[in-house]
Design a protein around this motif. Sequence first.
Motif, PDB file in Angstrom:
ATOM      1  N   UNK A 133      41.321  52.908 -34.462  1.00 61.55           N
ATOM      2  CA  UNK A 133      40.069  52.711 -33.729  1.00 61.55           C
ATOM      3  C   UNK A 133      39.428  51.379 -34.110  1.00 61.55           C
ATOM      4  N   UNK A 134      38.880  50.669 -33.112  1.00 63.07           N
ATOM      5  CA  UNK A 134      38.122  49.451 -33.369  1.00 63.07           C
ATOM      6  C   UNK A 134      36.712  49.840 -33.797  1.00 63.07           C
ATOM      7  N   UNK A 135      36.282  49.314 -34.906  1.00 66.44           N
ATOM      8  CA  UNK A 135      34.926  49.580 -35.405  1.00 66.44           C
ATOM      9  C   UNK A 135      33.986  48.533 -34.816  1.00 66.44           C
ATOM     10  N   UNK A 136      32.927  48.979 -34.143  1.00 65.39           N
ATOM     11  CA  UNK A 136      32.023  48.045 -33.452  1.00 65.39           C
ATOM     12  C   UNK A 136      30.676  47.958 -34.153  1.00 65.39           C
ATOM     13  N   UNK A 137      30.189  46.743 -34.259  1.00 62.49           N
ATOM     14  CA  UNK A 137      28.894  46.471 -34.876  1.00 62.49           C
ATOM     15  C   UNK A 137      27.960  45.849 -33.837  1.00 62.49           C
ATOM     16  N   UNK A 138      26.728  46.301 -33.843  1.00 62.50           N
ATOM     17  CA  UNK A 138      25.713  45.712 -32.956  1.00 62.50           C
ATOM     18  C   UNK A 138      24.923  44.685 -33.751  1.00 62.50           C
ATOM     19  N   UNK A 139      24.889  43.456 -33.245  1.00 66.23           N
ATOM     20  CA  UNK A 139      24.219  42.363 -33.972  1.00 66.23           C
ATOM     21  C   UNK A 139      23.100  41.789 -33.113  1.00 66.23           C
ATOM     22  N   UNK A 140      21.909  41.790 -33.640  1.00 73.34           N
ATOM     23  CA  UNK A 140      20.751  41.184 -32.994  1.00 73.34           C
ATOM     24  C   UNK A 140      20.236  40.068 -33.893  1.00 73.34           C
ATOM     25  N   UNK A 141      20.171  38.875 -33.353  1.00 73.67           N
ATOM     26  CA  UNK A 141      19.717  37.728 -34.130  1.00 73.67           C
ATOM     27  C   UNK A 141      18.942  36.800 -33.207  1.00 73.67           C
ATOM     28  N   UNK A 142      18.062  36.007 -33.777  1.00 75.29           N
ATOM     29  CA  UNK A 142      17.207  35.128 -32.961  1.00 75.29           C
ATOM     30  C   UNK A 142      17.233  33.722 -33.526  1.00 75.29           C
ATOM     31  N   UNK A 143      17.600  32.781 -32.665  1.00 74.21           N
ATOM     32  CA  UNK A 143      17.508  31.368 -33.039  1.00 74.21           C
ATOM     33  C   UNK A 143      16.123  30.850 -32.678  1.00 74.21           C
ATOM     34  N   UNK A 144      15.587  29.988 -33.518  1.00 77.27           N
ATOM     35  CA  UNK A 144      14.277  29.397 -33.275  1.00 77.27           C
ATOM     36  C   UNK A 144      14.360  27.892 -33.463  1.00 77.27           C
ATOM     37  N   UNK A 145      13.573  27.173 -32.677  1.00 76.63           N
ATOM     38  CA  UNK A 145      13.531  25.716 -32.809  1.00 76.63           C
ATOM     39  C   UNK A 145      12.160  25.232 -32.351  1.00 76.63           C
ATOM     40  N   UNK A 146      11.809  24.038 -32.760  1.00 82.43           N
ATOM     41  CA  UNK A 146      10.487  23.469 -32.455  1.00 82.43           C
ATOM     42  C   UNK A 146      10.653  22.224 -31.590  1.00 82.43           C
ATOM     43  N   UNK A 147       9.871  22.148 -30.518  1.00 86.45           N
ATOM     44  CA  UNK A 147       9.800  20.940 -29.685  1.00 86.45           C
ATOM     45  C   UNK A 147       8.564  20.158 -30.110  1.00 86.45           C
ATOM     46  N   UNK A 148       8.749  18.901 -30.407  1.00 84.61           N
ATOM     47  CA  UNK A 148       7.603  18.063 -30.749  1.00 84.61           C
ATOM     48  C   UNK A 148       7.869  16.632 -30.303  1.00 84.61           C
ATOM     49  N   UNK A 149       6.871  15.799 -30.413  1.00 82.97           N
ATOM     50  CA  UNK A 149       6.980  14.388 -30.030  1.00 82.97           C
ATOM     51  C   UNK A 149       7.288  13.579 -31.275  1.00 82.97           C
ATOM     52  N   UNK A 150       8.322  12.779 -31.196  1.00 84.62           N
ATOM     53  CA  UNK A 150       8.732  11.953 -32.332  1.00 84.62           C
ATOM     54  C   UNK A 150       8.510  10.485 -31.992  1.00 84.62           C
ATOM     55  N   UNK A 151       7.920   9.774 -32.916  1.00 84.47           N
ATOM     56  CA  UNK A 151       7.690   8.331 -32.739  1.00 84.47           C
ATOM     57  C   UNK A 151       8.737   7.572 -33.533  1.00 84.47           C
ATOM     58  N   UNK A 152       9.475   6.718 -32.832  1.00 88.26           N
ATOM     59  CA  UNK A 152      10.527   5.949 -33.485  1.00 88.26           C
ATOM     60  C   UNK A 152      10.138   4.491 -33.657  1.00 88.26           C
ATOM     61  N   UNK A 153      11.136   3.639 -33.635  1.00 89.56           N
ATOM     62  CA  UNK A 153      10.905   2.205 -33.794  1.00 89.56           C
ATOM     63  C   UNK A 153      10.089   1.659 -32.622  1.00 89.56           C
ATOM     64  N   UNK A 154       9.262   0.687 -32.924  1.00 89.41           N
ATOM     65  CA  UNK A 154       8.413   0.026 -31.921  1.00 89.41           C
ATOM     66  C   UNK A 154       7.534   1.034 -31.176  1.00 89.41           C
ATOM     67  N   UNK A 155       7.140   2.076 -31.901  1.00 89.30           N
ATOM     68  CA  UNK A 155       6.245   3.098 -31.351  1.00 89.30           C
ATOM     69  C   UNK A 155       6.825   3.809 -30.138  1.00 89.30           C
ATOM     70  N   UNK A 156       8.137   3.775 -30.002  1.00 88.51           N
ATOM     71  CA  UNK A 156       8.785   4.497 -28.903  1.00 88.51           C
ATOM     72  C   UNK A 156       8.732   5.995 -29.185  1.00 88.51           C
ATOM     73  N   UNK A 157       8.251   6.770 -28.232  1.00 87.07           N
ATOM     74  CA  UNK A 157       8.110   8.209 -28.428  1.00 87.07           C
ATOM     75  C   UNK A 157       9.050   8.971 -27.505  1.00 87.07           C
ATOM     76  N   UNK A 158       9.470  10.145 -27.965  1.00 90.76           N
ATOM     77  CA  UNK A 158      10.350  10.977 -27.169  1.00 90.76           C
ATOM     78  C   UNK A 158      10.189  12.431 -27.592  1.00 90.76           C
ATOM     79  N   UNK A 159      10.605  13.335 -26.718  1.00 85.25           N
ATOM     80  CA  UNK A 159      10.622  14.754 -27.043  1.00 85.25           C
ATOM     81  C   UNK A 159      11.873  15.065 -27.849  1.00 85.25           C
ATOM     82  N   UNK A 160      11.714  15.780 -28.948  1.00 85.87           N
ATOM     83  CA  UNK A 160      12.867  16.146 -29.762  1.00 85.87           C
ATOM     84  C   UNK A 160      12.801  17.633 -30.084  1.00 85.87           C
ATOM     85  N   UNK A 161      13.965  18.186 -30.401  1.00 82.86           N
ATOM     86  CA  UNK A 161      14.069  19.572 -30.837  1.00 82.86           C
ATOM     87  C   UNK A 161      14.542  19.560 -32.284  1.00 82.86           C
ATOM     88  N   UNK A 162      13.816  20.240 -33.159  1.00 78.25           N
ATOM     89  CA  UNK A 162      14.155  20.207 -34.582  1.00 78.25           C
ATOM     90  C   UNK A 162      13.988  21.588 -35.197  1.00 78.25           C
TER      91      UNK A 162
END
Length: 455
Positions: A133-162
């Motif tokens: 018999x195949x033994x079955x497992x139920x797995x519940x998991x949640x990935x989380x991430x943050x969207x924010x504005x990042x300022x790079x060189x020459x004050x260039x800004x962009x949306x990033x996920x971190x």
Amino acid sequence: MCHLPTPKKMASPRTFTFLCGLLAANLVGATLSPPAVLSLSPEVIKQMLTQKLKDHDAINTLQQLPLLSAMKESAGGIFSRLVKSILKHIIWLKVTSASILQLQVQPLDDGRELMIYVPLDMVAGFNTPLVKTIVELHMEVEAQAIIHVETGERDHTRLVLSDCSNTRGRLRISLLHKLSFLLNSLADKVIRLLVPALPKLVKSELCPVIKAAFEDMCADLLNLTKVPVSLNSDHLEFDFMSPAIDHDVHLILGAKLVDSEGKVTKLFNDSVDSLNLPSLHYTPFSLTMRKDVVNAAVAALLPPEELMVLLDYVLPETARRLKSSIKVISEKAANQLGPTQIVKILTQENPELLVDQGNAKVAQLIMLEVFATNEAYRPFFTLGIEATSEAQFYTRGDLLMLNFNKISSDRIHLMNSAIGLFNPELLKDIITKILASVLLPNENAEEDGCPSLES
């Protein structure tokens, strides 16, 4: 539409197809420096990111998770002998089914960042030589991430996920079906090894897919802002400047007017008056545009033009009222009005949009002339009219429409007269009626209206 002949080419129907037809309008006063801002609610981000995860085949990534390898890596040192004793009873262990449940995108407490929740539901199976018999497992998991504005060189800004991980997310692993005592005990040991291993797999295997999906979504949003808006032969074009997050995601846009040859005829600088153009079909998009940008669009749609109408043929009741009004000024002139009398209307300058407490009006300078017949070279009189009409934005299907209503003749000036001097205010009511009957249908490009001189 009133098919009125004119020396110039008639303007096309007054419609905007803003940003792939996703935007529409309802006037609200606002204060804003950028020429335009495209705002997207968390609901929009959720829908777009959900689609991008499908495009990147995130489900397949889950089904290929190397569970056995992760279990070995997560339990080293003094536990390695214990792990080996457990794993020697496992022939194979893999995810047999997986799904991504409904994503959630919510602002964090400061409103300057958005948290993405990616809930996962999986079933894993393992086989052991102890039973078939195949033994079955139920797995519940949640990935989380943050969207924010990042300022790079020459004050260039962009949306990033971190910060993509399962650090604060839900994690639950359970035996799907109870079996014998021996198999239940083995399953419990496998579960204890998977509990530290599964979050690491989410971070190493799924988070890169989420990040790639997010970057593709951002690229699509930037491409969306670059769609030009056709305004007769000209185009209104937007340039992405920077992002911002304030509970919603805001894309700050520059704007420019480009002619048919691709030459930039107007760049829009800082200003304060703006219009808020919210969502079409309740889609959680909104577009805020500065007044000068909308003014340029309206001017491109409504260039100065000349209209001539056989009034007695097109609007006989209005022709009768005009004759009665002129009779008060000069009975002789009124008697000269024939069945081919002509009213000529010339819009002399580009209209100007005026915003006051959330309402919008369009101001125009108009010259109106009345000719006794279609063969007359000299008009009875020429009037200069300062007129305003209500500007109403509404939607039709996936189009943003602009309509003018309730025109008023605010000031009337007698420019010249062949029937003697008179107070032009005597003609105010009938002149306003003519403008409402002739000019407004033409500017609104109505399909049903007055016949032309060529009819």
